[in-house]
Write a protein that holds these residues in place. Structure first.
Motif: not given
Length: 380
Positions: A144-145, A170-178, A263-268, A283-294
């Protein structure tokens, strides 16, 4: 392969298959088994293009990338470097390699990332003391950035460079920027447990061509351009090998797929814990741009009927790997005598946090086993 209930389920096992074998075999058959080669050049170009930066330098680890950036900027004895306390030791070790003094900055409660207000307080304190603060090193926690809008502004106003430890992001972003494209330089890790892997490896990303060239030079023992071996400064054996870069190229092609799996594991997990009082995804309240590494949970013992330690013990008995979130660096024995701006947040997260199996190589059957064992503890 079927899960028999006895095989261990790892926190984040490497996710490699036929495509990776194809790329590595092709690199070996090409004869480019030396440290550098066409796959390394291509890997650097492909990562740089994905992140929208001008330069990428493949190295033996994310730690090496941090170290060489600091060396290149002349950071050393007498300098103080504000750094996230809620991180793996490698971030802080790189600062100590160059003889600078880490200055720990605590995190915010929701994300575990460096607190911008506390960073501002830390820099004000250090400047008031007349200390040299040439660089700030924030860390993107568990993919999570950090709040780069605030952190970059604070660093710039202080006249400090920003070295972003995006090793986990890697693969995450902050306000659309990688992630990996912020600051004066950013660092990625391709260690075996990361979102994608080159077995061992890392990368420095920057828009500064002079920095990139110097890091590349230092990573190959700082050899000068001459027909003989000529050296004018101390160098390091830090270059990523061509064969490992080939593995990375295959992984890069699958990166979005692997992020989707995590991300699917995070959702479940979020669904499972949704009705558990005092339990939240870090960090789960707003994780749309996270890579959900762990995926990590935080359990409030004053509200929940079970604790993170109890869940950890039960999952360990079931051969399911879990891990407490990072022990803050200011609490580590090696950090005795070092200072920082600490408000206790990272200590609370360490006491009550637990990281759960999140790897993209985990099968649906294995994940079902994880959920079953968790349900035994939480009463579902």
């Amino acid at each position: 392969m079927a899960d028999n209930g006895d095989e261990p389920i790892l926190l984040s096992a490497p996710d490699v298959g036929e495509l990776e074998q194809e790329y590595v075999l092709r690199a070996m058959q090409s004869g480019w088994v030396a440290p550098a080669g066409p796959d390394l050049n291509a890997f650097e170009a492909e990562v740089a293009a994905r992140l929208g930066v001008s330069h990428a330098v493949g190295l033996s680890s994310g730690t090496a990338a941090l170290h060489l950036a600091l060396v290149s900027w002349g950071v050393g004895p007498g300098d103080v470097v504000p750094v996230s306390t809620f991180t793996f030791a490698a971030t802080v070790n790189a600062i100590r390699y160059v003889g600078a003094e880490p200055f720990f900055v605590d995190c915010d409660e929701e994300t575990g990332n460096m607190s911008a207000p506390l960073l501002e307080q830390a820099i004000a304190q250090l400047c008031a003391e007349g200390r040299s603060v040439p660089v700030v090193v924030p860390v993107d926690m568990l993919g999570k950035c950090v709040d780069y809008t605030a952190i970059e502004k604070i660093a710039r106003e202080a006249g400090a460079r920003l070295l972003c430890d995006a090793a986990e992001a890697f693969g995450a972003a902050w306000q659309g920027i990688p992630a990996g494209s912020f600051g004066d330089a950013s660092v990625l890790s391709f260690n075996g447990n990361k979102i994608m892997t080159t077995s061992g490896g890392g990368m420095l990303l920057t828009n500064d061509g002079e920095l990139a060239a110097h890091v590349r030079k230092l990573s190959t023992q700082a050899r000068e351009r001459a027909v003989h071996y000529e050296h004018t400064e101390v160098g390091y054996n830090y270059r990523l090998s061509n064969i490992l870069a080939a593995l990375g190229r295959a992984q890069l092609r699958r990166l979005d797929e692997m992020i989707g799996r995590r991300r699917e594991w995070r959702r479940r997990y979020a669904e499972l814990f949704a009705d558990q009082p005092g339990v939240r995804i870090l960090g789960g309240i707003d994780d749309a741009e996270d890579n959900c590494w762990l995926t990590a949970i935080v359990v409030d013992p004053a509200i929940s009927s079970w604790s993170a330690n109890e869940l950890n013990a039960k999952l360990t008995e079931a051969h399911i790997e879990t891990r407490p979130v990072w022990k803050p660096m200011h609490m580590q024995p090696i950090s005795q005598g070092l200072q920082g701006v600490i408000d206790g947040t990272s200590e609370r997260l360490f006491d009550h946090g637990l990281t759960l199996p999140s790897g993209s190589a985990m099968t649906d059957e294995q994940f079902g086993r994880v959920l079953k064992e968790i349900a035994k503890v939480i009463g579902r």
